[in-house]
Design an enzyme around this catalytic site. Structure first.
Site, PDB file in Angstrom:
ATOM      1  N   TYR A   1       0.958  -1.513  -0.240  1.00 30.20           N
ATOM      2  CA  TYR A   1       0.114   0.211   0.149  1.00 30.20           C
ATOM      3  C   TYR A   1       0.951   1.400  -0.438  1.00 30.20           C
ATOM      4  CZ  TYR A   1      -3.241   3.184   1.229  1.00 30.20           C
ATOM      5  OH  TYR A   1      -4.210   4.960   1.774  1.00 30.20           O
TER       6      TYR A   1
ATOM      7  N   ASP B   1       9.406   3.177  -0.387  1.00 27.36           N
ATOM      8  CA  ASP B   1       8.787   3.839   0.312  1.00 27.36           C
ATOM      9  C   ASP B   1       8.824   3.099   2.608  1.00 27.36           C
ATOM     10  OD1 ASP B   1       6.344   3.758   1.671  1.00 27.36           O
ATOM     11  OD2 ASP B   1       4.735   3.442   0.252  1.00 27.36           O
TER      12      ASP B   1
ATOM     13  N   LYS C   1       4.594   9.296   8.775  1.00 27.34           N
ATOM     14  CA  LYS C   1       4.234   8.954  10.665  1.00 27.34           C
ATOM     15  C   LYS C   1       5.723   8.838  11.147  1.00 27.34           C
ATOM     16  CE  LYS C   1       2.399   4.246   8.084  1.00 27.34           C
ATOM     17  NZ  LYS C   1       1.054   3.859   8.780  1.00 27.34           N
TER      18      LYS C   1
END
Ligand SMILES: Cc1ncc(COP(=O)(O)O)c(C=O)c1O
Length: 429
Positions: free
Chosen positions: A144, A238, A266
């Site tokens: 994702y 990522d 994050k």
């Protein structure tokens, strides 16, 4: 344990909010019941509106690596608030956070801050296309990368939890340049390069966390980097989830692989909305105002978020909790496996640093297809028993559990007890 107030707020929330949540992963779609509403959190614990307290293994899906409301972060935010909330102009702290991030990732000479992981990745993809002059992007099934159109295919946890193959509203044209490969399978990547000569780059989670935890096997990342570069394409890593989480320099430091473009999010915002993408100078010089690739943001580099990021990363560097994370995760893994054996429940446990989760399957999980052999009904029973025993988990079989450095030995005992009871509940279902 009562959830009366959560239930009331859920019913109220349904009127003006979609499913009473602002992100579908927060809905309890695959575990049944309704989402818990949270009142507050401190250190390793989170408390719902009914006053139930849990050891938090969600940690806002990763960012709260120091635990909640760490006193140094709290102090930095409070100080920043006194000077203003947003200026639409550069500040000293942006330079400071940029240096911390670039020093941690040797492949990054320059970084651009944005407001989310989604933005970081969509900008990183645009940059790969701008730099190579090519259009196609390869992504791996089960990874994702946020909710931009081009990558919302075979996209792991959120969609898998809701049993959605992809998203409605994504036009065919938006995904026509997206190619799908299998995680840990270099041949599936090579097959695309043999067929197409306009591939700009390949994007992946260096350790996947969105199909449950899945680690790269046998030098996969190194081989991928060499191969992709030999074809004139870029490796876009990522690290929105893994950056600063299992090593200060992310998965790239651990696996000794340097990305061409790195995406972050994050942890770098310490709980505030921050994303970032960065690369070596020749690539970053494509970005406006130096180059012709446009990307902008009203709130990018927000001063409060920068203060939270700097204090979180500085404290993280000081604490260096990565060995402890490994030890704690190993203890949880061993305990999960022992309980499963004791009660005759089939599970596989995958972990990487401070990310871990059990799959209710006897299959060794190295890709999305294998992850999907998990029995999600068993996970649902396990999840609710963990809740009843005071441990807050992501409400999905396909999400990683996260550890914070605030976790104590007492917390660990509680987690062990909860695991034992929850596996027993699965055996008795
Ligand atoms: C690996 C990865 N990339 C990108 C994203 C998107 O980040 P955000 O939710 O901040 O937009 C996520 C979110 O979970 C993620 O795990």
């Amino acid at each position: 344990m009562e959830f009366k107030k959560s239930q009331e707020l859920y019913n109220k929330g349904l009127k003006n909010m979609v499913g009473a949540v602002n992100s579908p992963v927060r809905a309890f779609a695959s575990v049944g019941g309704n989402p818990l509403f949270i009142k507050k959190a401190k250190g390793s614990k989170i408390t719902d509106v009914d006053g139930n307290s849990y050891i938090d293994l969600v940690l806002s899906y990763g960012p709260m690596i120091l635990g909640h409301r760490h006193k140094k972060v709290q102090k930095a935010i409070t100080k920043a608030l006194k000077s203003g909330y947003s200026f639409g102009a550069s500040t000293k702290n942006e330079i400071k956070l940029a240096k911390i991030v670039c020093d941690a990732f040797p492949g990054m000479d320059k970084v651009r801050f944005v407001n989310s992981g989604t933005e970081a990745v969509l900008s990183g993809i645009r940059l790969a296309r701008a730099f190579t002059g090519k259009d196609k992007i390869i992504k791996f099934s089960g990874c994702y990368h946020g909710h931009q159109d081009a990558l919302l295919v075979a996209a792991g946890s959120g969609l898998a939890t809701l049993s959605l193959p992809g998203s409605k509203g994504v036009p065919e044209g938006a995904v026509k340049n997206t190619l799908i490969a299998n995680y840990n399978d270099l041949d599936s990547v090579k097959a695309h390069f043999e067929e197409h000569d306009d591939i700009a780059g390949i994007i992946l989670e260096p350790v996947a966390g969105n199909m449950g935890v899945v680690t790269p096997q046998n030098g996969f990342l190194k081989e991928l980097k060499e191969y992709v570069n030999s074809k004139g394409a870029l490796l876009i890593v990522d690290e929105v989830m893994t950056g600063f989480r299992s090593k200060f320099g992310g998965a790239q430091e651990l696996f000794e692989v340097e990305a061409d473009i790195t995406c972050l999010g994050k942890v770098i915002g310490g709980g505030f909305p921050v994303g970032a993408y960065g690369a070596r100078n020749e690539i970053m010089e494509m970005v406006a105002p130096l180059g012709g690739m446009y990307q902008a943001g009203t709130l990018s580099g927000n001063p409060i978020a920068m203060a939270a990021g700097i204090s979180t990363l500085s404290e993280l560097k000081k604490q260096n909790p990565y060995e402890k994370f490994n030890e704690v995760a190993q203890i949880i893994e061993v305990f999960l496996l022992e309980s499963a054996k004791k009660y005759g429940v089939e599970i596989t446990v995958n972990r990487f640093g401070s990310m871990i989760n059990p799959f209710f399957t006897n299959v060794h999980v190295t890709n999305f297809e294998q992850a999907q052999t998990s029995d999600t009904k068993k996970f649902a029973v396990f999840f609710w028993e963990m809740i009843r025993n005071g441990v807050f988990l992501p409400p999905s079989q396909f999400e990683a559990w996260f550890l914070s450095s605030a976790i104590s030995e007492k917390d660990m005992k509680k987690i062990m007890k909860a695991i034992d009871k929850s596996i027993e509940a699965v055996a008795n279902m």
